[in-house]
Design an enzyme around this catalytic site. Structure first.
Site, PDB file in Angstrom:
ATOM      1  N   GLU A  70       0.960  -1.036  -0.046  1.00 29.78           N
ATOM      2  CA  GLU A  70       0.025   0.101   0.059  1.00 29.78           C
ATOM      3  C   GLU A  70       0.845   1.069  -0.075  1.00 29.78           C
ATOM      4  O   GLU A  70       1.837   1.414   0.867  1.00 29.78           O
ATOM      5  CB  GLU A  70      -0.710   0.054   1.291  1.00 29.78           C
ATOM      6  CG  GLU A  70      -2.384   0.438   1.031  1.00 29.78           C
ATOM      7  CD  GLU A  70      -3.000  -0.633  -0.080  1.00 29.78           C
ATOM      8  OE1 GLU A  70      -3.036   0.122  -1.373  1.00 29.78           O
ATOM      9  OE2 GLU A  70      -3.618  -1.569   0.321  1.00 29.78           O
ATOM     10  N   HIS A  71       0.502   2.222  -0.871  1.00 31.64           N
ATOM     11  CA  HIS A  71       1.197   3.507  -1.363  1.00 31.64           C
ATOM     12  C   HIS A  71       2.725   3.120  -1.677  1.00 31.64           C
ATOM     13  O   HIS A  71       3.441   3.968  -1.665  1.00 31.64           O
ATOM     14  CB  HIS A  71       1.337   4.279   0.215  1.00 31.64           C
ATOM     15  CG  HIS A  71      -0.168   4.838   0.290  1.00 31.64           C
ATOM     16  ND1 HIS A  71      -0.430   6.150   0.014  1.00 31.64           N
ATOM     17  CD2 HIS A  71      -1.296   4.383   1.083  1.00 31.64           C
ATOM     18  CE1 HIS A  71      -1.748   6.229   0.281  1.00 31.64           C
ATOM     19  NE2 HIS A  71      -2.296   5.302   0.980  1.00 31.64           N
TER      20      HIS A  71
ATOM     21  N   ASP B  16       3.123   2.095  -4.969  1.00 30.34           N
ATOM     22  CA  ASP B  16       3.138   2.300  -6.335  1.00 30.34           C
ATOM     23  C   ASP B  16       3.842   3.628  -6.941  1.00 30.34           C
ATOM     24  O   ASP B  16       4.782   3.511  -7.753  1.00 30.34           O
ATOM     25  CB  ASP B  16       1.854   2.159  -6.953  1.00 30.34           C
ATOM     26  CG  ASP B  16       0.861   2.962  -6.580  1.00 30.34           C
ATOM     27  OD1 ASP B  16       0.886   3.737  -5.586  1.00 30.34           O
ATOM     28  OD2 ASP B  16      -0.459   2.897  -7.266  1.00 30.34           O
TER      29      ASP B  16
ATOM     30  N   GLY C  96     -12.071   2.807  -1.704  1.00 26.39           N
ATOM     31  CA  GLY C  96     -10.831   2.120  -1.588  1.00 26.39           C
ATOM     32  C   GLY C  96     -10.706   0.906  -2.737  1.00 26.39           C
ATOM     33  O   GLY C  96      -9.743   0.115  -2.694  1.00 26.39           O
ATOM     34  N   LEU C  97     -11.829   0.726  -3.446  1.00 27.27           N
ATOM     35  CA  LEU C  97     -11.823  -0.284  -4.257  1.00 27.27           C
ATOM     36  C   LEU C  97     -11.852   0.108  -5.720  1.00 27.27           C
ATOM     37  O   LEU C  97     -12.175  -0.613  -6.818  1.00 27.27           O
ATOM     38  CB  LEU C  97     -13.126  -1.019  -4.212  1.00 27.27           C
ATOM     39  CG  LEU C  97     -13.569  -1.563  -2.828  1.00 27.27           C
ATOM     40  CD1 LEU C  97     -14.802  -2.311  -2.610  1.00 27.27           C
ATOM     41  CD2 LEU C  97     -12.218  -2.649  -2.520  1.00 27.27           C
TER      42      LEU C  97
ATOM     43  N   GLU D 113      -6.127  10.306 -15.250  1.00 25.78           N
ATOM     44  CA  GLU D 113      -6.340  10.738 -13.934  1.00 25.78           C
ATOM     45  C   GLU D 113      -5.466  11.863 -13.166  1.00 25.78           C
ATOM     46  O   GLU D 113      -5.986  12.832 -12.554  1.00 25.78           O
ATOM     47  CB  GLU D 113      -6.732   9.507 -13.050  1.00 25.78           C
ATOM     48  CG  GLU D 113      -6.930   9.755 -11.767  1.00 25.78           C
ATOM     49  CD  GLU D 113      -7.994   8.722 -10.814  1.00 25.78           C
ATOM     50  OE1 GLU D 113      -8.301   7.684 -11.721  1.00 25.78           O
ATOM     51  OE2 GLU D 113      -7.963   8.886  -9.690  1.00 25.78           O
TER      52      GLU D 113
ATOM     53  N   ASP E  53      -3.870   0.814  -9.483  1.00 25.33           N
ATOM     54  CA  ASP E  53      -5.494   0.605  -9.855  1.00 25.33           C
ATOM     55  C   ASP E  53      -5.780   0.419 -11.334  1.00 25.33           C
ATOM     56  O   ASP E  53      -6.661  -0.701 -11.581  1.00 25.33           O
ATOM     57  CB  ASP E  53      -6.439   1.753  -9.376  1.00 25.33           C
ATOM     58  CG  ASP E  53      -5.731   2.121  -7.931  1.00 25.33           C
ATOM     59  OD1 ASP E  53      -5.109   1.255  -7.105  1.00 25.33           O
ATOM     60  OD2 ASP E  53      -6.320   3.356  -7.375  1.00 25.33           O
TER      61      ASP E  53
HETATM   62  C1  GLA Z   1      -4.970   4.650  -4.289  1.00 25.04           C
HETATM   63  C2  GLA Z   1      -4.193   5.061  -5.614  1.00 25.04           C
HETATM   64  C3  GLA Z   1      -3.010   4.126  -6.085  1.00 25.04           C
HETATM   65  C4  GLA Z   1      -2.355   3.689  -4.800  1.00 25.04           C
HETATM   66  C5  GLA Z   1      -3.333   3.467  -3.671  1.00 25.04           C
HETATM   67  C6  GLA Z   1      -2.583   3.256  -2.086  1.00 25.04           C
HETATM   68  O1  GLA Z   1      -5.968   3.545  -4.677  1.00 25.04           O
HETATM   69  O2  GLA Z   1      -4.906   5.469  -6.760  1.00 25.04           O
HETATM   70  O3  GLA Z   1      -2.457   4.496  -7.102  1.00 25.04           O
HETATM   71  O4  GLA Z   1      -1.419   4.731  -4.571  1.00 25.04           O
HETATM   72  O5  GLA Z   1      -4.266   4.538  -3.374  1.00 25.04           O
HETATM   73  O6  GLA Z   1      -1.744   1.990  -2.309  1.00 25.04           O
END
Ligand code: GLA
Length: 380
Positions: free
Chosen positions: A33-34, A36, A121-122, A157, A169
């Site tokens: 998580e975070h 990328d 968060g999906l 985006e 994502d």
């Molecule tokens: C959001 C962002 C992703 C990623 C996540 C955290 O979903 O769109 O690019 O940074 O948060 O992992």
């Protein structure tokens, strides 16, 4: 949404049959998580919730989309794209990036619907973006290349919508395979489809609290990570190892907060690499421990959880059938993900719904997720 109902909806709106139906999924991130936007590693799964579009080509360069969920129609011309802040900005952003990349686009009429909850968060926005990209590839006749389309959608985006997200994502929505998680190296964009371990259910726990991604907190985390990478003298935190973290001392020019952000990223990358390994060996106990450590690091070092996420994760972990649980996605609200003994998943859902309600006063929506296919043509 089933294809027959969507076809009927298209017919009643445009008085014609659609030529095709496309679908792109949301995603749940298992771990990473975070990482990328730090050139690191992630392990998302495309979920069985997504965005469906029924469409028919137009010859006049117009795109007209009726959103079933908003009960609203919006339209734009491919030859003159202007921003006006409507929900149609996602489709427009995709058109803009495709045109910039040299694709010759045709317009279309479309009916669109989706069931990925927004701000949970999906990745509801990635699902819209990739479904639109898929629609353009169908009517314009260009070949579908999942990583290239994911990049286009991420740029749309970042630049058109103004959210500075990473690549996870869009890549998950574009490139996942049914039944598999997607191991992605966010620097090289190399992907591996990793089979989900046997005997375990991936359970999504929606706290029913929501965040806005445009929130300054997301960009603030990015800036802190970049600041830490500069301090370590590397391109991105991907290049820092766990032993390197010892180089930091208070008063050495990098704030304690930025150091903790970096510590999360560096240890999280290690956890993803270990997760991939233990998934292969079927060590569910260790996989669960990695989930737990990831959440704790996001809570204490990265500080992107909220009370509801911490509570739902604690409720999940209190069940003996749960291997591990963590928040998923950007955080600040939304969903957690738990690994649960498959044959006990139903009881787990019941029990955590009750304990979460008692502790938070909120209703969670909890469901077992099926790993679905990335953006695809489902009819036509
Ligand atoms: C959001 C962002 C992703 C990623 C996540 C955290 O979903 O769109 O690019 O940074 O948060 O992992």
């Amino acid at each position: 949404m089933d294809p027959i109902t969507l076809t009927q909806q298209f017919h009643s709106h445009f008085n014609a049959k659609p030529e095709a139906i496309v679908r792109a999924p949301g995603r749940v991130n298992l771990i990473g998580e975070h990482t990328d936007y730090n050139d690191g590693f992630v392990l998302p799964v495309a979920i069985d919730r997504g965005v469906w579009i029924a469409l028919r080509a137009r010859q006049d360069g117009m795109v007209r989309i009726f959103s079933l969920d908003l009960e609203a129609e919006s339209a734009f011309e491919l030859a003159s794209l202007v921003r006006d802040g409507d929900w149609i900005e996602y489709p427009k952003g995709i058109a803009n990036e495709l045109i910039k990349a040299g694709y010759k686009l045709k317009g279309f009429d479309a009916v669109m619907t989706g069931d990925v909850p927004r701000g949970a968060g999906l990745s509801s926005s990635a699902a819209v973006e990739l479904a639109i990209a898929r629609a353009f590839s169908v009517v314009s006749g260009f070949e579908w290349n999942a990583p290239v389309m994911a990049r286009i959608a991420q740029k749309a985006e970042n630049e058109w919508v103004g959210v500075n997200c990473g690549i996870m994502d869009q890549m998950a929505s574009a490139a996942c395979k049914e039944g598999f998680a997607l191991f992605l190296d966010c620097r090289s964009l190399e992907i591996q489809h990793a089979p989900l371990p046997k005997g375990v259910a991936v359970v999504i726990l929606d706290t029913s609290t929501r965040r806005g991604l445009v929130d300054s907190a997301y960009n603030e985390r990015r800036n802190q990570c970049e600041e830490a990478a500069r301090w370590f003298g590397v391109k991105a935190l991907r290049d820092v190892s766990v032993p390197d973290l010892k180089k930091w001392k208070a008063g050495s020019g990098l704030s304690e907060i930025a150091f903790r952000r970096a510590r999360h990223i560096v240890t999280e990358n290690e956890r993803v690499l270990e997760a991939i390994h233990v998934m292969k060996t079927g060590n569910l106990k260790r996989l669960g421990e990695l989930f737990n450590a990831s959440h704790d690091s996001l809570r204490d070092d990265f500080e992107v959880t909220n009370d509801a996420l911490n509570i739902v994760v604690e409720c999940a972990r209190a069940e003996s059938t749960c291997y591990g649980a963590r928040m998923t996605g950007a955080g600040f609200g939304g969903c957690a993900v738990a690994l649960v003994a498959e044959e006990k998943a139903g009881e787990f859902v019941q029990s955590v719904s009750t304990s979460y309600r008692k502790r938070s006063g909120l209703e969670a929506s909890i469901y077992v997720c099926k790993a679905s296919e990335g953006a695809s043509i489902i009819q036509g």
